[in-house]
Scaffold this motif. Sequence first.
Motif, mmCIF file in Angstrom:
data_model
loop_
_atom_site.group_PDB
_atom_site.id
_atom_site.type_symbol
_atom_site.label_atom_id
_atom_site.label_comp_id
_atom_site.label_asym_id
_atom_site.label_seq_id
_atom_site.Cartn_x
_atom_site.Cartn_y
_atom_site.Cartn_z
ATOM 1 N N THR A 101 -16.416 -26.688 -89.965
ATOM 2 C CA THR A 101 -17.190 -27.842 -89.498
ATOM 3 C C THR A 101 -17.830 -26.850 -88.201
ATOM 4 O O THR A 101 -18.443 -26.466 -87.472
ATOM 5 N N PRO A 102 -19.500 -27.055 -88.506
ATOM 6 C CA PRO A 102 -20.508 -26.992 -87.210
ATOM 7 C C PRO A 102 -20.229 -27.728 -86.098
ATOM 8 O O PRO A 102 -20.741 -26.729 -85.473
ATOM 9 N N ALA A 103 -19.509 -28.538 -86.220
ATOM 10 C CA ALA A 103 -19.233 -28.800 -85.087
ATOM 11 C C ALA A 103 -17.862 -28.401 -84.115
ATOM 12 O O ALA A 103 -18.149 -28.133 -83.025
ATOM 13 N N ASP A 104 -17.591 -27.542 -85.208
ATOM 14 C CA ASP A 104 -16.255 -27.221 -84.870
ATOM 15 C C ASP A 104 -17.343 -26.015 -83.979
ATOM 16 O O ASP A 104 -16.237 -24.993 -82.361
ATOM 17 N N CYS A 105 -17.792 -24.952 -84.472
ATOM 18 C CA CYS A 105 -17.897 -23.686 -83.455
ATOM 19 C C CYS A 105 -19.789 -23.454 -85.140
ATOM 20 O O CYS A 105 -19.966 -23.880 -85.818
ATOM 21 N N SER A 106 -20.449 -22.347 -84.408
ATOM 22 C CA SER A 106 -21.675 -22.148 -85.049
ATOM 23 C C SER A 106 -21.184 -22.057 -86.993
ATOM 24 O O SER A 106 -22.318 -21.913 -87.205
ATOM 25 N N GLY B 201 -18.470 -22.258 -88.383
ATOM 26 C CA GLY B 201 -17.927 -23.125 -89.235
ATOM 27 C C GLY B 201 -18.175 -23.583 -90.340
ATOM 28 O O GLY B 201 -19.610 -24.374 -90.692
ATOM 29 N N GLY B 202 -17.694 -24.111 -91.274
ATOM 30 C CA GLY B 202 -17.553 -24.022 -93.558
ATOM 31 C C GLY B 202 -18.633 -23.284 -93.465
ATOM 32 O O GLY B 202 -19.046 -23.786 -94.680
ATOM 33 N N THR B 203 -18.615 -21.619 -92.970
ATOM 34 C CA THR B 203 -19.840 -20.897 -94.137
ATOM 35 C C THR B 203 -18.541 -19.433 -94.281
ATOM 36 O O THR B 203 -19.277 -18.973 -95.057
ATOM 37 N N GLN B 204 -17.123 -19.920 -93.732
ATOM 38 C CA GLN B 204 -16.612 -18.666 -94.838
ATOM 39 C C GLN B 204 -15.411 -19.076 -95.157
ATOM 40 O O GLN B 204 -14.117 -18.998 -95.882
ATOM 41 N N ASN B 205 -16.194 -19.510 -96.514
ATOM 42 C CA ASN B 205 -14.859 -19.081 -97.573
ATOM 43 C C ASN B 205 -14.241 -18.084 -98.564
ATOM 44 O O ASN B 205 -15.164 -17.121 -98.747
#
Length: 378
Positions: free
Chosen positions: A168-173, A175-179
Motif C-alpha cells: 500500500t502507499p503506506a508501505d512505500c511510495s 505501494g499498490g501500483t505494481q500489478n
Amino acid sequence: MTAGVPVEVQQRLRQAKEENGFALAVTLLALLALTAISTAGFLLSHTDLRVSQNHRSSVDAFYMADAGLANYLARGNVSTDTQVYHFPSGSTYVWGEPLVDVNDASALWRVLSRSAYTRLDGLGASRMLSRTVLEAPAPFNLYAAVIAPGGLNKNGAAGLVSGFDAATPADCSIGGTQNVAGLVVPPGGLSARGLLNARSPSSPPGAPPTRGFAGNPGVDSSQVAMAMLQATKIPWQSLITGNYVGFDYVVSQTGYPSFRTQVPQGDWPVILVDQPGYRMNPTMSGRGTLIVLNDLALSGNLQWDGIILVGDDVTSNGRQTVRGAVVAGLNLMLNQSTVKPVQANGNWDFQYHSCNIRLALGGLGPVVEEPGTWSEVM
C-alpha cells in the motif's frame, strides 16, 4: 735570567714554550669544533632519517586506508557496522554513516576508512579517508509473484498466488501500483489438480480470486523457459559467486541466521544457501533476499518478506506466506539442460509485494561512488 745561559737562548726557549701553549689551545679548539660539527651532522642525519621514516609511515598508512576503502566498496553494500581489513603492517577500519534517504530504497552514505599502520620499532601512523556513495536497488525485473521456468505442479485447490500488489502507499511510495502476473510458466507448464480461481462467498462482484492464480494475468505462459529468466535481468552467475554483491550470511560457513538475535531490526540481508536439498521451517521466517544454489523445500507456516531466488526446484508443503517474489530454476542460465517444476502441495499464500521487493533489491544494488567526493579527514 738563568746563570750561565745566554740571554738569546733564554728568549728563544721562552718563545718556544709560548708557541707550544698556543698550538695546544688551537688544537683543543679545533677538536671541540670538529666534535660539534660531527654531533650536529649526526643529529641532522638522525632527524632526516626520522622525517623520512615518518613520511614513509604516513604514505603507507594512506595506502592502507585507500585499500581498505576500495575493498569495502567492492562488497556492494554499506552499513554502520565496522569492517576490519588486516594487512602485514597493520589494519584498516571501514564503516558507513547514513547521510540522507533519496527514496524508499536508495540512500546517500558517507564511507570512512581509518588505517592503523605500525612499524617494526613500534611507532606508526594513521590516515582517514572519506567518500560519499549512493546505494541504489538492483535493476532486476521481478515481473510476477512466482516465476517457474520448469513449470509448476499444483496439488489441491488450497492456496493463492497473486500478482496484484499487496503493498500500500503506506508501505512505500509505489505501494499498490505494481500489478503483475501471478504465475509465469513456459507454454503448457502448469499442471493443476483441484478447484482453482475460486472466490470467497463474501467477496464482492469482480473481486480477485481468493485461491488459485490471480494477477495481470493470473497465469502467463507466453514465453519459453530461457526467455523467462533472461527477462528478469538477474546475473545469476555473478550473483552466486559473490562477484555481484557481498553476502551478509553464508549458510554452510555458519548456521542459518536468527532474525530475533542476529539480524538487526530494519536490515534486509542477502543470505546465500549452498547446501543441497535445503529445508526451511517456520523458525527460519525472515526478510531480505534468499539465494539458494540447489533445491529448496518449504514446510510449515514459514513467512518471508522479500525475494527468494532458487537455482533448481522449489517444493512447498504446508502453508507458507511470501510477500514479495519467487524465482526458481535459475541454474538453467548456467547451461543446465533441464529444470524441475515447482511442487506446490500445500495451502500456500504467495503475493507480489512491490515495497518488500524494493527493500530487498536495495541490499543487492550497486554502490555508486559520487564523483568529486573523495577527501581526507584531518
